[in-house]
Scaffold this active site. Structure first.
Site, short mmCIF file in Angstrom:
data_model
loop_
_atom_site.label_atom_id
_atom_site.label_comp_id
_atom_site.label_asym_id
_atom_site.label_seq_id
_atom_site.Cartn_x
_atom_site.Cartn_y
_atom_site.Cartn_z
N HIS A 1 0.82 -1.21 0.00
CA HIS A 1 0.00 0.00 0.00
C HIS A 1 0.86 1.26 0.00
CE1 HIS A 1 1.10 -1.55 3.84
NE2 HIS A 1 1.07 -0.33 4.33
N ASP B 1 -5.66 -2.52 -2.10
CA ASP B 1 -4.35 -1.88 -2.09
C ASP B 1 -3.55 -2.24 -3.34
OD1 ASP B 1 -3.64 -4.49 -1.45
OD2 ASP B 1 -2.05 -3.88 -0.08
N ASP C 1 -3.97 -7.49 -1.82
CA ASP C 1 -4.26 -8.37 -0.68
C ASP C 1 -5.14 -7.70 0.38
OD1 ASP C 1 -2.18 -6.73 0.10
OD2 ASP C 1 -0.94 -8.34 0.94
N THR D 1 1.44 -9.53 14.54
CA THR D 1 1.12 -8.89 13.27
C THR D 1 1.88 -9.55 12.11
OG1 THR D 1 0.57 -6.81 14.28
CG2 THR D 1 1.41 -6.70 12.06
N GLU E 1 -6.85 -9.17 9.96
CA GLU E 1 -6.10 -8.17 10.70
C GLU E 1 -6.85 -6.85 10.62
OE1 GLU E 1 -1.59 -8.66 10.87
OE2 GLU E 1 -2.02 -8.67 8.73
N SER F 1 -5.66 -4.17 9.85
CA SER F 1 -5.07 -3.37 8.79
C SER F 1 -5.66 -3.73 7.42
CB SER F 1 -3.57 -3.57 8.79
OG SER F 1 -3.27 -4.95 8.73
C1 G1P Z 1 1.29 -3.60 8.36
C2 G1P Z 1 0.02 -3.98 9.06
C3 G1P Z 1 -0.01 -5.47 9.28
C4 G1P Z 1 0.17 -6.19 7.94
C5 G1P Z 1 1.42 -5.69 7.25
C6 G1P Z 1 1.59 -6.29 5.88
O1 G1P Z 1 2.40 -3.95 9.11
O2 G1P Z 1 -0.13 -3.30 10.28
O3 G1P Z 1 -1.21 -5.85 9.89
O4 G1P Z 1 0.26 -7.57 8.12
O5 G1P Z 1 1.38 -4.28 7.14
O6 G1P Z 1 0.53 -5.94 5.03
P1 G1P Z 1 3.16 -2.95 10.08
O7 G1P Z 1 3.54 -1.75 9.25
O8 G1P Z 1 2.16 -2.55 11.12
O9 G1P Z 1 4.31 -3.73 10.62
ZN ZN Z 2 -0.75 -5.36 0.25
#
Ligand code: G1P
Ligand code: ZN
Length: 576
Positions: A136, A305, A309, A374, A393, A395
């Site tokens: 993203h 995104d 995913d 995470t 999640e 996110s």
């Molecule tokens: C972020 C999201 C997490 C996700 C990851 C990959 O990671 O918070 O849930 O799995 O992107 O898409 P973070 O930047 O918090 O480590």
């Molecule tokens: Zn992604």
């Protein structure tokens, strides 16, 4: 298992002389190629350095494929279409060939969503795959790029392997490359290259969508979805691909196959810079969709995104489905999805900062629930062990054990399946859900690209504060609200598949939770995430505005951490 020197010694190339008589190219190792939550992410300019930055990392990935297996090995390669992707794919082709990898399967023009790569790896039993994406994060010459390695399960490489990649990268002195080998990424079909000392090297360009579409046809009831989207009483949907990779998938599957009108899909041509936007499906960066939905013209909206995913689901008039609620609602309505009727529900899981909404469903329906750190790789382990069917999640990641990545379009079809079964609106489904299970009010504040030292110090000081014996039992107040600290801990997880089971902290224990966490996916500075979850089961109180409802807890969190004072910020970059 081999260190670099052993690997070089074992490499058939070293033993038999090199491709076209060239010696391996000398390079110097980098100290900063440690894959994060989801691969190695850096600014494009870092990858572009002509001191072999990208080459080194690609060589380090390929070095983890056992030399003895390479001549029978297939790797899947695809990406989200961002700037530098095609250059990186050409390097992967050249380096794979020179290292004796036999076969690459690449999406046409390099395009393949992250869930589709996972699907293809599993389908063709590849040894793994390389995904070119920074998810993203913004793209373009000044944006981000990323390279991620997935293993034969189709999931992100576990820490054991990413650590090995990092170790190799730190010691790398040379890499192997066939610099003259060029593939035509646009031409579907096989291209074969003679590479000295190896079996002919095969590059196969495949349709980016087909294998993935075939998988979805098996999971969902396509005739029912077609009726929902284009039958006599059809609903109107608006899907925003945000110029990311999911555009071609939406067009083929939702428009062509399920009959949704062509204009229900927007921003469907992948662009190298995502049209200058953050390809991030949240209320801030997908504001266009949110505003369009407010008009009331559409019954269902979704955004995705860059690599396809993640997903955001909206109902009519922009009714927002919080991702933590989204996975809970899918769990509560899981029988709307034919796949789960076949497989049964083995278990549910959410990451630690995700709200406890899923826990409430698990408890009520007596399903097993896991709380993981995470990142999707922890879910993958549970799935491989047959313990997990559905997970999510906060996110904007939702998915199931049909693959080993989260899956944006899958989540949207899951929601459409629920709409088709229940014949209710998104808002009715969610309100009904809260009445049945109670509601977890949830918000996340992101402070992006703050000073790393300030962020680390804040976390360290919080840890110290929390470990003071008097912290538990302390009362914190904001306005007329007071809260008493029941538990203060640093989240730890022991993978249940590797033996010991991590006890899930079902939120019956405490009704509110404040979590601070540093992001593992940023490419510059540090990103602080503040997560707040507050459970309410009184039916009179479940329809409040989450931001109003959670304001006192936000206030307390900011006071306890001194986040604004320490970072010099006055507010978050993004609020979810
Ligand atoms: C972020 C999201 C997490 C996700 C990851 C990959 O990671 O918070 O849930 O799995 O992107 O898409 P973070 O930047 O918090 O480590
Ligand atoms: Zn992604």
């Amino acid at each position: 298992q081999l260190n670099t020197a052993e690997w070089v010694a074992a490499c058939p190339l070293t033993q038999r002389g090199c491709v076209r008589g060239e010696l391996p190219l000398k390079t110097k190792p980098y100290a900063d190629q440690k894959p994060g939550t989801s691969g190695l992410r850096k600014r494009v300019t870092v990858f572009q350095q002509n001191q072999h930055y990208a080459e080194n990392f690609i060589q380090s990935i390929i070095s983890v494929v056992d030399p003895a297996e390479r001549q029978a090995a297939t790797l899947v390669v695809g990406g989200d279409g961002r700037f530098f992707m095609k250059d990186a794919i050409q390097l992967i082709v050249q380096i794979a060939a020179a290292n004796g990898i036999n076969h690459l399967v690449i999406g046409q023009n390099g395009i393949m969503s992250t869930p589709a790569v996972s699907c293809v790896i599993r389908k063709i039993k590849a040894v793994g795959g390389i995904i070119l994406t920074a998810s993203h994060n913004p793209g373009g010459p000044n944006g981000d790029f990323g390279i991620k390695y997935n293993i034969s399960s189709g999931g992100p490489a576990p820490e054991g392997i990413t650590n090995k990649i990092f170790e190799i990268s730190k010691a790398l002195q040379e890499y192997h490359i066939c610099p003259d080998l060029k593939v035509d990424l646009s031409k579907i079909g096989k291209q074969t290259f003679e590479v000295e000392t190896f079996k002919p090297f095969i590059v196969e360009i495949v349709d980016s969508v087909e294998a993935y579409a075939e998988m979805l046809r098996d999971i969902f009831d396509f005739p029912a979805l077609k009726n929902l989207l284009s039958g006599p009483n059809h609903i109107n949907v608006r899907l925003d691909a945000m110029h990311g990779v999911v555009g071609p998938y939406i067009r083929k599957i939702v428009c062509e196959e399920l009959g949704s009108p062509a204009n229900s899909a927007v921003n469907c041509v992948p662009q190298e810079d995502f049209g200058g936007h953050h390809p991030d499906p949240n209320l801030t960066y997908a504001a266009d969709l949110v505003n369009t939905m407010k008009s009331g013209e559409y019954d269902f909206g979704a955004a995705f995104d860059g690599d396809g995913d993640r997903n955001m689901v909206l109902g009519k008039h922009g009714f927002f489905v919080n991702p933590s609620d989204s996975v809970a609602a899918i769990a509560a309505n899981i029988t709307s999805i034919p796949y789960f009727k076949k497989t049964g529900v083995k278990g549910l899981a959410r990451s630690m900062p995700t709200s406890g909404a899923l826990d409430n469903v698990a408890k009520a329906l007596q399903m097993e629930l896991y709380e993981t750190p995470t990142g999707w790789k922890f879910f993958g382990n549970l799935m491989d062990a047959g313990k997990l069917s559905l997970c999510g999640e906060e996110s904007f990641g939702t998915g199931s054990d049909h693959i080993r990545e989260k899956d944006g379009l899958w989540a949207v079809l899951a929601w459409l399946s629920i709409l088709a079964t229940r014949k209710q609106s998104v808002e009715e489904i969610m309100k009904n859900h809260w009445q049945t299970f109670g509601r977890n009010f949830f918000t996340r504040y992101d402070y992006e690209e703050v000073d790393s030292d300030a962020a680390n110090k804040m976390i360290k000081d919080l840890e110290a504060q929390m470990s003071e014996p008097s912290f538990v039992g302390k009362t914190f107040s904001s306005g007329d609200k007071s809260y008493v600290v029941a538990v203060a801990d640093n989240f730890a997880y022991t993978d249940p598949v590797d033996g010991s089971v991590s006890k899930n902290q079902v939120n019956g224990m405490h009704t509110c939770e404040i979590i601070f966490r540093l992001s593992g996916t940023g490419s510059a500075g540090a990103t602080i995430r503040l997560y707040i979850d507050s459970y309410e089961k009184d039916p009179q109180k479940i329809y409040q505005d989450p931001q109003v409802m959670l304001a006192p807890l936000v206030d307390i969190a900011l006071k306890v951490s001194q986040l604004h004072e320490r970072t010099g910020r006055t507010g978050p970059t993004v609020i979810t």
